[in-house]
Write a protein that holds these residues in place. Structure first.
Motif, PDB file in Angstrom:
ATOM      1  N   ILE A  83     -66.795  54.268 -67.507  1.00 60.81           N
ATOM      2  CA  ILE A  83     -67.950  54.417 -66.418  1.00 60.81           C
ATOM      3  C   ILE A  83     -67.733  55.772 -66.013  1.00 60.81           C
ATOM      4  CG2 ILE A  83     -68.440  53.726 -64.236  1.00 60.81           C
ATOM      5  CD1 ILE A  83     -67.451  50.991 -64.649  1.00 60.81           C
ATOM      6  N   ALA A  84     -66.676  56.444 -65.710  1.00 60.32           N
ATOM      7  CA  ALA A  84     -66.440  57.978 -65.090  1.00 60.32           C
ATOM      8  C   ALA A  84     -67.069  58.702 -66.166  1.00 60.32           C
ATOM      9  CB  ALA A  84     -65.055  58.208 -64.855  1.00 60.32           C
ATOM     10  N   THR A  85     -66.656  58.415 -67.605  1.00 63.25           N
ATOM     11  CA  THR A  85     -67.158  59.509 -68.663  1.00 63.25           C
ATOM     12  C   THR A  85     -68.709  59.413 -68.734  1.00 63.25           C
ATOM     13  OG1 THR A  85     -65.087  59.079 -69.828  1.00 63.25           O
ATOM     14  CG2 THR A  85     -66.922  59.916 -70.789  1.00 63.25           C
ATOM     15  N   ARG A  86     -69.119  58.211 -68.797  1.00 66.61           N
ATOM     16  CA  ARG A  86     -70.800  58.292 -68.926  1.00 66.61           C
ATOM     17  C   ARG A  86     -71.604  58.941 -67.836  1.00 66.61           C
ATOM     18  NH1 ARG A  86     -71.064  52.142 -68.097  1.00 66.61           N
ATOM     19  NH2 ARG A  86     -71.744  51.772 -66.147  1.00 66.61           N
ATOM     20  N   SER A  87     -70.799  58.904 -66.620  1.00 65.67           N
ATOM     21  CA  SER A  87     -71.579  59.449 -65.414  1.00 65.67           C
ATOM     22  C   SER A  87     -71.291  60.971 -65.304  1.00 65.67           C
ATOM     23  CB  SER A  87     -70.864  58.733 -64.161  1.00 65.67           C
ATOM     24  OG  SER A  87     -70.993  57.191 -64.248  1.00 65.67           O
ATOM     25  N   GLY A  88     -70.555  61.728 -66.327  1.00 67.32           N
ATOM     26  CA  GLY A  88     -70.486  62.986 -66.446  1.00 67.32           C
ATOM     27  C   GLY A  88     -69.219  63.225 -65.476  1.00 67.32           C
ATOM     28  N   ARG A  89     -68.609  62.490 -64.875  1.00 67.10           N
ATOM     29  CA  ARG A  89     -67.500  62.780 -63.906  1.00 67.10           C
ATOM     30  C   ARG A  89     -66.243  63.321 -64.878  1.00 67.10           C
ATOM     31  NH1 ARG A  89     -68.281  58.041 -61.369  1.00 67.10           N
ATOM     32  NH2 ARG A  89     -66.196  57.300 -61.630  1.00 67.10           N
ATOM     33  N   ARG A  90     -65.376  64.138 -64.253  1.00 69.46           N
ATOM     34  CA  ARG A  90     -64.255  64.556 -64.975  1.00 69.46           C
ATOM     35  C   ARG A  90     -62.890  64.060 -64.152  1.00 69.46           C
ATOM     36  NH1 ARG A  90     -64.006  67.085 -69.787  1.00 69.46           N
ATOM     37  NH2 ARG A  90     -62.393  68.389 -69.013  1.00 69.46           N
ATOM     38  N   ASP A  91     -63.006  62.814 -63.677  1.00 73.72           N
ATOM     39  CA  ASP A  91     -62.020  61.970 -63.052  1.00 73.72           C
ATOM     40  C   ASP A  91     -61.749  60.776 -63.456  1.00 73.72           C
ATOM     41  OD1 ASP A  91     -64.327  61.074 -62.413  1.00 73.72           O
ATOM     42  OD2 ASP A  91     -64.109  60.919 -60.177  1.00 73.72           O
ATOM     43  N   PRO A  92     -61.652  60.691 -64.863  1.00 70.04           N
ATOM     44  CA  PRO A  92     -61.338  59.231 -65.238  1.00 70.04           C
ATOM     45  C   PRO A  92     -59.922  58.773 -64.905  1.00 70.04           C
ATOM     46  CG  PRO A  92     -61.243  60.945 -67.045  1.00 70.04           C
ATOM     47  CD  PRO A  92     -61.789  61.675 -65.973  1.00 70.04           C
ATOM     48  N   GLY A 290     -64.385  48.289 -79.828  1.00 66.61           N
ATOM     49  CA  GLY A 290     -65.124  49.465 -80.194  1.00 66.61           C
ATOM     50  C   GLY A 290     -66.429  49.538 -79.671  1.00 66.61           C
ATOM     51  N   THR A 291     -67.099  48.182 -79.865  1.00 64.21           N
ATOM     52  CA  THR A 291     -68.341  48.147 -79.430  1.00 64.21           C
ATOM     53  C   THR A 291     -68.718  48.277 -77.868  1.00 64.21           C
ATOM     54  OG1 THR A 291     -68.819  46.344 -81.160  1.00 64.21           O
ATOM     55  CG2 THR A 291     -70.475  46.506 -79.663  1.00 64.21           C
ATOM     56  N   ALA A 292     -67.686  47.906 -76.949  1.00 67.24           N
ATOM     57  CA  ALA A 292     -67.815  47.991 -75.471  1.00 67.24           C
ATOM     58  C   ALA A 292     -67.566  49.615 -75.213  1.00 67.24           C
ATOM     59  CB  ALA A 292     -66.696  47.265 -74.990  1.00 67.24           C
ATOM     60  N   ILE A 293     -66.743  50.175 -76.006  1.00 66.65           N
ATOM     61  CA  ILE A 293     -66.711  51.492 -75.739  1.00 66.65           C
ATOM     62  C   ILE A 293     -67.942  52.411 -76.077  1.00 66.65           C
ATOM     63  CG2 ILE A 293     -65.840  53.801 -76.745  1.00 66.65           C
ATOM     64  CD1 ILE A 293     -63.141  51.990 -77.359  1.00 66.65           C
ATOM     65  N   VAL A 294     -68.732  52.154 -77.298  1.00 68.95           N
ATOM     66  CA  VAL A 294     -70.198  52.702 -77.221  1.00 68.95           C
ATOM     67  C   VAL A 294     -71.051  52.313 -76.000  1.00 68.95           C
ATOM     68  CG1 VAL A 294     -72.056  52.724 -78.962  1.00 68.95           C
ATOM     69  CG2 VAL A 294     -69.848  52.613 -79.888  1.00 68.95           C
ATOM     70  N   ALA A 295     -70.769  50.944 -76.043  1.00 76.39           N
ATOM     71  CA  ALA A 295     -71.937  50.650 -74.594  1.00 76.39           C
ATOM     72  C   ALA A 295     -71.476  51.380 -73.425  1.00 76.39           C
ATOM     73  CB  ALA A 295     -71.754  48.972 -74.512  1.00 76.39           C
ATOM     74  N   ASN A 296     -70.180  51.435 -72.943  1.00 74.92           N
ATOM     75  CA  ASN A 296     -69.782  52.114 -71.916  1.00 74.92           C
ATOM     76  C   ASN A 296     -70.223  53.505 -71.663  1.00 74.92           C
ATOM     77  OD1 ASN A 296     -68.836  49.599 -70.613  1.00 74.92           O
ATOM     78  ND2 ASN A 296     -66.658  49.999 -71.654  1.00 74.92           N
ATOM     79  N   LEU A 297     -70.151  54.146 -72.735  1.00 72.67           N
ATOM     80  CA  LEU A 297     -70.532  55.641 -73.004  1.00 72.67           C
ATOM     81  C   LEU A 297     -71.799  55.935 -72.942  1.00 72.67           C
ATOM     82  CD1 LEU A 297     -67.392  56.813 -75.286  1.00 72.67           C
ATOM     83  CD2 LEU A 297     -67.605  57.033 -72.876  1.00 72.67           C
ATOM     84  N   ARG A 298     -72.721  54.914 -73.259  1.00 71.47           N
ATOM     85  CA  ARG A 298     -74.124  55.228 -73.053  1.00 71.47           C
ATOM     86  C   ARG A 298     -74.679  55.557 -71.590  1.00 71.47           C
ATOM     87  NH1 ARG A 298     -79.420  51.652 -74.322  1.00 71.47           N
ATOM     88  NH2 ARG A 298     -80.860  53.265 -73.913  1.00 71.47           N
ATOM     89  N   PRO A 299     -75.211  56.747 -71.246  1.00 69.40           N
ATOM     90  CA  PRO A 299     -75.467  56.684 -69.997  1.00 69.40           C
ATOM     91  C   PRO A 299     -76.880  55.732 -69.519  1.00 69.40           C
ATOM     92  CG  PRO A 299     -76.505  58.536 -71.142  1.00 69.40           C
ATOM     93  CD  PRO A 299     -75.219  57.783 -71.984  1.00 69.40           C
ATOM     94  N   GLY A 300     -76.847  55.323 -68.351  1.00 68.02           N
ATOM     95  CA  GLY A 300     -77.904  54.887 -68.030  1.00 68.02           C
ATOM     96  C   GLY A 300     -77.741  53.939 -66.612  1.00 68.02           C
ATOM     97  N   GLU A 301     -78.568  53.919 -65.675  1.00 69.06           N
ATOM     98  CA  GLU A 301     -78.291  53.268 -64.543  1.00 69.06           C
ATOM     99  C   GLU A 301     -78.563  51.807 -64.821  1.00 69.06           C
ATOM    100  OE1 GLU A 301     -76.950  54.414 -61.619  1.00 69.06           O
ATOM    101  OE2 GLU A 301     -76.727  56.233 -62.489  1.00 69.06           O
TER     102      GLU A 301
END
Length: 437
Positions: A83-92, A290-301
């Motif tokens: 969630i932190a990564t897809r939001s563009g934050r540097r605080d994972p 692996g599929t969850a990682i792809v979905a989690n990293l995709r940006p979108g509100e």
């Protein structure tokens, strides 16, 4: 967040399937490293003598509590990092101190309860009085050494959540190799005996923990040791996963109760089949993760279409993979069973298990991939609900069967439940995701 060539593609597209397969393969390496460590530990204890295996067997029910804590923390760390990564934050790493404090506190609490209530607990487990000191020391040592190993486990989860699955897998393999190496050295050079197991875990935890910090050094930020929002994330993402692991241990006990009047060969053969199936599970867990990682990293509100598309991707990958695994188990059931069991009757029972379960492994893998995916896109409560409903119905039917129940009868019921379970799980997950935010 700016979109570039390295960003995961939209879940559900052909490129996203390729990304999910690549991530899943990398995650699988780390999971297999964990399986190797478990198998080696059992073999290591076995070479120490029957007393060590006895202690390991007694530790198993308490080990489920430890596993529930660690897996809950790992999933929470992975999801929050995504969630932190897809939001563009540097605080994972921001919630990590809270996760480690609460997870470590839970493990220390388990060790404390085992110490304070040693007599009733060991009485309930029917431990021989002469073996109680060794059992208690081993349990406490494993709990405390696991506290240290939470650092590399959580660090690896954060790396996976950020999409750095190769680094995470290298960390997992390194932890396994170091842990095995330390155990072997301590076995040859010291008189620690079975305590070499927690000593190896402690040593590997310290070294791999330092390595995880180095791998994540560019993502460090000022973090407080306790954050309410991080505690809420652990409760939302991790607690249902922990409860699921505890529920699975209860279900396994339920199977043993259903087979209480079966023969020894029946029970042993069924248990071997179940054990082999648990090894096959790592592929589905890797696919779901692996599929969850792809979905989690995709940006979108709006997460509904992203999560729903990822669900379909997980199924599209898992069904053919497990169709191949099931066919292999079916065709090689006789030699595989003879490899697992020397006793002819036990091997025959195990072969019968693969005969019925093999054809349904495709949907079994699909169900597990779906549940893993749900857990790791932040919908662990949905996965827990589906799991609880499925196993509640299954156990009720199993206990209603007229005694004595043979392993063949229970195996046929499980095979049928695999088919029904997949259809209901997939349709329920699609419906719940379709009506979510």
């Amino acid at each position: 967040m700016r979109r570039d060539a390295k960003e995961p593609a939209v879940a559900g597209t052909s490129s996203s399937v390729a990304q999910a397969i690549r991530f899943s393969a990398s995650v699988l390496v780390g999971l297999l490293a964990g399986v190797v460590l478990q198998v080696f530990t059992l073999a290591f204890l076995g070479r120490l003598g029957e007393d060590a295996l006895y202690v390991r067997a007694i530790y198993t029910p308490i080990g489920f509590l430890v596993l529930a804590v660690t897996e809950g923390l790992v999933v929470a760390a992975q999801v929050s990092a995504g969630i932190a990564t897809r939001s563009g934050r540097r605080d994972p790493l921001r919630p990590l101190p809270t996760f480690l404090m609460l997870g470590g506190g839970a493990l220390i609490l388990i060790a404390g309860v085992c110490t304070a209530a040693a007599a009733p607990i060991l009485n309930a487990l029917e431990v021989d009085p002469a073996d109680r000191p060794a059992v208690l020391i081993f349990v406490i040592a494993v709990c405390l050494s696991t506290v240290v190993s939470l650092v590399p486990l959580a660090g690896g989860a954060v790396l996976r959540g950020m999409g750095r699955t190769v680094a995470s897998s290298v960390l997992s393999v390194g932890f396994t190799v170091l842990c095995i190496g330390v155990m072997v050295v301590l076995r040859l050079r010291t008189e620690l005996g079975m305590l070499a197991v927690p000593a190896g875990t402690l040593t590997a935890g310290v070294v791999a923990g330092a390595a995880s910090w180095w791998l994540l050094r560019g993502n460090t930020a000022a973090c407080s040791w306790f954050r309410r929002d991080a505690a809420a994330q652990l409760w939302t993402f991790g607690a249902p996963v922990a409860v699921t692991f505890l529920m699975l241990s209860t279900v396994n006990f339920g199977y043993l109760r259903v087979l209480r009047d079966a023969t020894g060969a029946d029970l042993a053969g069924f248990s071997l089949g179940q054990g082999a199936s648990s090894v096959f599970m790592v592929v589905a867990i890797a696919i779901g993760s692996g599929t969850a990682i792809v979905a989690n990293l995709r940006p979108g509100e709006v997460r509904r279409p992203i999560d729903a598309a990822g669900l379909s991707t997980a199924v599209r990958i898992s069904l053919p993979a497990y169709a191949a695994i099931g066919l292999l188990a079916l065709v090689s059931r006789d030699p595989l069973s003879r490899l697992l069991a020397a006793d002819t009757d036990v091997a025959r029972t195990t072969a019968g298990y693969f005969l019925w379960m093999g054809p349904t492994y495709a949907v079994f893998g699909g169900t597990l991939a779906v549940l893993t995916y749900l857990e790791q896109v932040g919908r662990a409560r949905t996965a827990l609900l589906l799991n609880a409903a499925y196993f509640a119905v299954l156990l009720v039917i199993a206990f209603l069967l007229p005694q004595p129940v043979s392993s063949a009868t229970l195996t046929k019921l499980l095979a049928l439940s695999n088919v029904v379970g997949f259809l209901t799980c997939w349709q329920s997950a699609r419906y719940l995701l379709g009506h979510a935010r």
